[in-house]
Design an enzyme around this catalytic site. Sequence first.
Site, short mmCIF file in Angstrom:
data_model
loop_
_atom_site.label_atom_id
_atom_site.label_comp_id
_atom_site.label_asym_id
_atom_site.label_seq_id
_atom_site.Cartn_x
_atom_site.Cartn_y
_atom_site.Cartn_z
N SER A 268 0.86 -1.19 0.00
CA SER A 268 0.00 0.00 0.00
C SER A 268 0.89 1.23 0.00
O SER A 268 1.96 1.22 0.60
CB SER A 268 -0.87 0.00 1.25
OG SER A 268 -1.51 1.24 1.38
N TYR A 279 -1.18 -0.43 10.57
CA TYR A 279 -1.29 -1.02 9.23
C TYR A 279 -0.17 -0.49 8.33
O TYR A 279 0.55 -1.26 7.69
CB TYR A 279 -2.67 -0.66 8.65
CG TYR A 279 -2.85 -1.03 7.20
CD1 TYR A 279 -3.07 -2.35 6.82
CD2 TYR A 279 -2.83 -0.05 6.19
CE1 TYR A 279 -3.27 -2.69 5.48
CE2 TYR A 279 -3.02 -0.38 4.86
CZ TYR A 279 -3.23 -1.70 4.50
OH TYR A 279 -3.42 -2.03 3.18
N1 LIG Z 1 -8.83 -2.54 -0.30
C1 LIG Z 1 -7.99 -1.55 -0.44
O1 LIG Z 1 -8.39 -0.40 -0.68
C2 LIG Z 1 -6.51 -1.79 -0.32
C3 LIG Z 1 -5.63 -0.72 -0.50
C4 LIG Z 1 -4.27 -0.94 -0.41
C5 LIG Z 1 -3.80 -2.22 -0.16
N2 LIG Z 1 -4.69 -3.25 0.04
C6 LIG Z 1 -4.13 -4.58 0.32
O2 LIG Z 1 -4.67 -5.53 -0.59
C7 LIG Z 1 -4.73 -6.81 0.02
C8 LIG Z 1 -6.11 -7.42 -0.13
O3 LIG Z 1 -7.04 -6.55 0.44
P1 LIG Z 1 -8.62 -6.66 0.20
O4 LIG Z 1 -9.10 -5.27 0.14
O5 LIG Z 1 -8.92 -7.59 -0.89
O6 LIG Z 1 -9.05 -7.27 1.62
P2 LIG Z 1 -10.37 -8.11 2.02
O7 LIG Z 1 -11.44 -7.90 1.05
O8 LIG Z 1 -10.58 -7.79 3.45
O9 LIG Z 1 -9.86 -9.64 1.88
C9 LIG Z 1 -8.87 -10.10 2.73
C10 LIG Z 1 -8.46 -11.50 2.36
O10 LIG Z 1 -7.41 -11.89 3.25
C11 LIG Z 1 -7.81 -13.02 4.01
N3 LIG Z 1 -7.42 -12.81 5.41
C12 LIG Z 1 -7.81 -11.80 6.21
N4 LIG Z 1 -7.25 -11.94 7.43
C13 LIG Z 1 -6.52 -13.07 7.41
C14 LIG Z 1 -5.72 -13.75 8.35
N5 LIG Z 1 -5.58 -13.29 9.59
N6 LIG Z 1 -5.11 -14.89 7.98
C15 LIG Z 1 -5.27 -15.36 6.74
N7 LIG Z 1 -6.00 -14.77 5.79
C16 LIG Z 1 -6.63 -13.64 6.12
C17 LIG Z 1 -9.32 -13.10 3.88
O11 LIG Z 1 -9.72 -14.46 3.94
P3 LIG Z 1 -10.92 -15.03 4.87
O12 LIG Z 1 -11.51 -13.91 5.63
O13 LIG Z 1 -11.89 -15.66 3.90
O14 LIG Z 1 -10.27 -16.04 5.73
C18 LIG Z 1 -9.57 -12.52 2.50
O15 LIG Z 1 -9.42 -13.48 1.52
C19 LIG Z 1 -4.32 -6.60 1.48
O16 LIG Z 1 -2.97 -6.96 1.65
C20 LIG Z 1 -4.50 -5.12 1.68
O17 LIG Z 1 -3.68 -4.60 2.70
C21 LIG Z 1 -6.02 -3.07 -0.05
#
Ligand SMILES: NC(=O)c1ccc[n+]([C@@H]2O[C@H](COP(=O)([O-])OP(=O)(O)OC[C@H]3O[C@@H](n4cnc5c(N)ncnc54)[C@H](OP(=O)(O)O)[C@@H]3O)[C@@H](O)[C@H]2O)c1
Length: 372
Positions: A268, A279
């Site tokens: 990020s 974070y």
């Molecule tokens: N969304 C944004 O705007 C944004 C911006 C910058 C960076 N990111 C990064 O992009 C990545 C994906 O984000 P997202 O927005 O797709 O998040 P999300 O929709 O919350 O999905 C998170 C995923 O990670 C898994 N997960 C969560 N906690 C976990 C744990 N403790 N152990 C193992 N698996 C876990 C979840 O699986 P289950 O819950 O099914 O187990 C789910 O598949 C992350 O690294 C995030 O920091 C996101």
Amino acid sequence: MNSRKILDDAQNAGFFGLGVQFHDCYRQLVLSLGREPDFVCDNAPDKWGKEFFGKRCISPAELSALGENTAVVITVRKYEDISRQLREMGLRNVFTACFDRGYDIIDSIRALEFEGMAEKPEIFESPVRGKWTLVTGASRGIGRRIAIEMAKLGSNIIAHSRTIDNTKKLVDECSALGVQAKSIAAELGNTDELERMLDDLENRFPPIDIVFNNAGISLACGPDPWRISAEDYLTHYSVNAVAPIRICYRLIPRMIKRGFGRVINISSTIQKRPAEMAYACSKAALGKFVVDLAPSLQETGVMISLVCPGYVRSDMGGPSAPHGVETVVPGALLGALLDCDVNGRWFIAQDYAGLSLPQAVAKAKFYYGLEE
Ligand SMILES: NC(=O)c1ccc[n+]([C@@H]2O[C@H](COP(=O)([O-])OP(=O)(O)OC[C@H]3O[C@@H](n4cnc5c(N)ncnc54)[C@H](OP(=O)(O)O)[C@@H]3O)[C@@H](O)[C@H]2O)c1
């Protein structure tokens, strides 16, 4: 003509696009230009006539009156629209500043050669067909999108989440695309579970060629940034930094032995948000690991890179985020698709939103000077 010479010889040279990158990188921009700019320019009327770093901001109309021997360096992330605008204004000496490390470092200033900017042919030979890709956090959001797109490109998928049930549907969808797909589960914040999963991957799964370290958490730590607890930091660090680092330690040596591997870490570019510091620091730790590890992978066939997906409407991003989850593709895949040296590179997925795969690959090669 040599583009550096065009910049040096230009009667007037200045910057277009006075956004965050311009403000954060102004001194670097001046150093790259080799002189103070003669003007700065922006499309926003409220900036016209005001001073930025001691330079008056002119309007695009004033810019077009400056004459042919004017060089313009675009200083925004997505340069295409401004590039088109400047071309339509008759300007020919147009450059873009190329940023690295999540946009706080100027990598280079590159000439935008209009003749060469024509659409690239839509032929794309998938380099990941038949390979095995592990996507952590594949059950929803960005990870799910990445897994489906990799499957569409012919890669077999190992889909991780915290329970096998959560990736069942995804595995069916990937299988329907004609690739093999398997599930694996682990709570990444639990070291024992994580190491057990890595043992399983080593002993009971096909060798992994590509990893997307995508799973991540961003927990609310309360409104007062001075009260973020040690536990908050440890929780974020264990899932967002320690787990992907452990995955690298366990999988990369095997990739090196086989002479091929790609590890893409979803990070990020979050900054200056004290309430989200636990974070942000965990992501910074992962970035430090990747950038510092990269040189030791040279000539091994294994490459490690970072991606910022942008602020997207996943469960983590929430419904008011500006971008849809689908916009992370093709940018998020570049670390897996490019055959040139992407070791230690940052890709900003939103810079490639709306492009086809071949266009995104061509843009990344241009942007990082990887074509030569
Ligand atoms: N969304 C944004 O705007 C944004 C911006 C910058 C960076 N990111 C990064 O992009 C990545 C994906 O984000 P997202 O927005 O797709 O998040 P999300 O929709 O919350 O999905 C998170 C995923 O990670 C898994 N997960 C969560 N906690 C976990 C744990 N403790 N152990 C193992 N698996 C876990 C979840 O699986 P289950 O819950 O099914 O187990 C789910 O598949 C992350 O690294 C995030 O920091 C996101």
